[in-house]
Design a protein around this motif. Structure first.
Motif, PDB file in Angstrom:
ATOM      1  N   MET A   1      11.389  -2.922  38.039  1.00 29.51           N
ATOM      2  CA  MET A   1      12.249  -2.665  36.889  1.00 29.51           C
ATOM      3  C   MET A   1      13.707  -2.492  37.295  1.00 29.51           C
ATOM      4  O   MET A   1      14.629  -2.795  36.547  1.00 29.51           O
ATOM      5  CB  MET A   1      11.778  -1.430  36.124  1.00 29.51           C
ATOM      6  N   ASN A   4      15.712  -5.611  36.981  1.00 31.02           N
ATOM      7  CA  ASN A   4      15.973  -5.963  35.592  1.00 31.02           C
ATOM      8  C   ASN A   4      17.056  -5.083  34.983  1.00 31.02           C
ATOM      9  O   ASN A   4      17.885  -5.538  34.194  1.00 31.02           O
ATOM     10  CB  ASN A   4      14.685  -5.840  34.767  1.00 31.02           C
ATOM     11  N   GLU A   7      20.511  -6.158  36.052  1.00 30.13           N
ATOM     12  CA  GLU A   7      20.956  -7.369  35.379  1.00 30.13           C
ATOM     13  C   GLU A   7      21.616  -7.069  34.038  1.00 30.13           C
ATOM     14  O   GLU A   7      22.473  -7.826  33.567  1.00 30.13           O
ATOM     15  CB  GLU A   7      19.767  -8.316  35.165  1.00 30.13           C
ATOM     16  N   THR A 156       5.857 -11.125  26.601  1.00 29.45           N
ATOM     17  CA  THR A 156       6.546 -11.748  27.743  1.00 29.45           C
ATOM     18  C   THR A 156       7.496 -12.848  27.275  1.00 29.45           C
ATOM     19  O   THR A 156       8.644 -12.944  27.726  1.00 29.45           O
ATOM     20  CB  THR A 156       5.524 -12.334  28.732  1.00 29.45           C
ATOM     21  N   LYS A 389      17.545  -8.211  25.508  1.00 29.93           N
ATOM     22  CA  LYS A 389      16.897  -8.174  26.827  1.00 29.93           C
ATOM     23  C   LYS A 389      16.397  -6.764  27.147  1.00 29.93           C
ATOM     24  O   LYS A 389      15.328  -6.589  27.752  1.00 29.93           O
ATOM     25  CB  LYS A 389      17.869  -8.642  27.908  1.00 29.93           C
ATOM     26  N   LEU A 393      12.610  -5.546  27.897  1.00 29.73           N
ATOM     27  CA  LEU A 393      12.268  -4.796  29.108  1.00 29.73           C
ATOM     28  C   LEU A 393      11.452  -3.557  28.769  1.00 29.73           C
ATOM     29  O   LEU A 393      10.426  -3.268  29.409  1.00 29.73           O
ATOM     30  CB  LEU A 393      13.558  -4.390  29.838  1.00 29.73           C
ATOM     31  N   ASN A 396       7.917  -4.800  27.397  1.00 29.77           N
ATOM     32  CA  ASN A 396       7.131  -5.502  28.404  1.00 29.77           C
ATOM     33  C   ASN A 396       6.596  -4.537  29.461  1.00 29.77           C
ATOM     34  O   ASN A 396       5.398  -4.558  29.803  1.00 29.77           O
ATOM     35  CB  ASN A 396       7.986  -6.587  29.056  1.00 29.77           C
ATOM     36  N   GLU A 397       7.485  -3.695  29.993  1.00 29.77           N
ATOM     37  CA  GLU A 397       7.063  -2.714  31.007  1.00 29.77           C
ATOM     38  C   GLU A 397       6.108  -1.690  30.402  1.00 29.77           C
ATOM     39  O   GLU A 397       5.095  -1.328  31.008  1.00 29.77           O
ATOM     40  CB  GLU A 397       8.292  -2.004  31.584  1.00 29.77           C
TER      41      GLU A 397
END
Length: 415
Positions: A1, A4, A7, A156, A389, A393, A396-397
């Protein structure tokens, strides 16, 4: 993570409004010291005045010529005598809210029977059951069914845009307005007659149930679909507590709506439990949730009086697990969610009500503001692309962990 998170930094920009407000508040620290001294001097002067005695001579007062008074004051005695002859104001029209004396029984403008003012319902006693509905083709009955490979793949791939996000906010606002309108009509409430705490309670009950606690050190907390607050506190603290805890509800509600859109499913306890788990399973999402709620609270109260302890405790725990940059990016996500929550709440709590909240705060608070604590604030937010995004994140996590934590999910669902 961590990769990510890093980013996301390239999508950051300054929240200029928040930054400006904080800078102004920090510049006020010197003024605050001066005002505090001035208040002390004023209190001493008021005490001296209170200690003086004045004689009231009714004969002298009655000698005041009516012609020497302004027009509105000359008319007032006649109006009061007229009301006195008809009887005291004891009734009201449940439709238009106009007040009437005891002898009247009907509002001739609305053609409805009058009700006794003493019979008006106490806003704190109103039982609400606000509805937020998401309809979809699927209605999942178990965690195993909803967390299958196909649905996890949809997360995803994340076919979700900023326009979809705006539609989610619109749906939440629309349903909250409908809940509020129903509360007012069903309980025949004259909104203008409520004080600021009662108005905030009513707004809150348009989103969640509200109950009261009389033990423990917490001012309040949100769990499932209920906010519990300590009504022994001052009005201003109850207001800030309601707004803070309502922010926790709203960030969860936003995630519920997003999941229902991605999975084309109806809202139920399964989806609600997943959203609650995602926001609580790790300090990463705990800090996003808490920092967002703190930020929203600051929008509706006075800078310098916020309690930072809830998120600073989480931040301290994270220092051993995350880098300083990771923590700041996490706060950035919280700031961006806060903008959405403030947008929802400001559709109900307008500028005048925000001023009323601040006035109530000034009436109740005796401590000096701690402006220096504002220096720990983060004033960065994400642009639209970065925010989408970040949501991906988070989901998804979180759902990856949830898929292997079925027992924990079932325990949360039972609460």
């Amino acid at each position: 993570m961590a990769g990510n998170l890093n980013e996301l930094s390239k999508y950051s920009m300054e929240d200029t409004e928040k930054s400006k407000l904080i800078k102004e508040a920090l510049n006020e620290s010197i003024k605050a010291s001066f005002i505090q001294c001035s208040k002390a001097d004023l209190s001493l002067e008021m005490k001296k005045i209170a200690e003086r005695s004045y004689d009231y001579d009714e004969d002298v007062c009655n000698e005041v010529e009516q012609d020497s008074l302004p027009g509105d004051l000359r008319e007032e005695p006649r109006i009061l005598r007229s009301v006195s002859r008809m009887g005291m104001i004891t009734k009201y029209c449940p439709k238009c809210g106009r007040k009437y004396p005891r002898r009247e029984n009907v509002c001739m403008d609305c053609l409805v029977h009058l009700k006794n003012i003493s019979d008006r319902i106490d806003v704190s006693e109103i039982q609400s059951n606000p509805q937020f509905i998401c309809n979809g083709q699927n209605d999942y009955k178990s965690f195993g069914e909803i967390l299958d490979k196909e649905n996890l793949l949809k997360i995803t791939d994340f076919d979700f845009t900023i326009d979809d996000y705006s539609a989610v906010l619109h749906d939440i606002k629309a349903q909250a307005f409908m809940n509020f309108d129903n509360l007012v009509k069903e309980n025949e409430i004259d909104f203008d007659e409520l004080d600021i705490l009662e108005k905030i309670i009513l707004f809150t009950k348009s989103f969640v149930k509200v109950d009261y606690k009389s033990y423990g050190g917490q001012l309040g907390y949100f769990e499932s679909d209920v906010i519990l607050i300590d009504d022994r506190q001052t009005k201003s603290l109850q207001i800030t507590t309601l707004i803070h805890e309502l922010s926790h509800f709203l960030i969860q509600e936003i995630l519920i709506h997003i999941l229902c859109r991605l999975w084309d499913c109806s809202r139920n306890s399964i989806v609600q439990t997943l959203a609650a788990f995602i926001l609580s399973y790790d300090d990463f999402t705990l800090l996003i949730d808490e920092y967002s709620a703190h930020n929203v609270e600051g929008r509706f109260t006075l800078f310098g009086f916020q309690d930072y302890s809830s998120f600073t405790l989480i931040e301290q725990r994270m220092k051993g697990e995350r880098t300083a940059d990771d923590i700041e990016i996490t706060k950035m996500i919280g700031n961006t969610f806060a903008l959405s929550i403030k947008e929802i709440l400001e559709s109900l709590i307008d500028k005048q009500l925000r001023e009323d909240i601040k006035e109530q705060f000034l009436k109740d608070v005796l401590d000096r503001p701690n402006y220096r604590a504002l220096e720990m604030e983060n004033c960065q937010i994400l642009n639209d692309g970065g925010f989408i995004k970040a949501i991906w994140l988070i989901l998804n996590e979180g759902l990856e962990v949830a898929s292997s934590s079925i027992d924990e999910l079932m325990a949360i669902q039972k609460k």
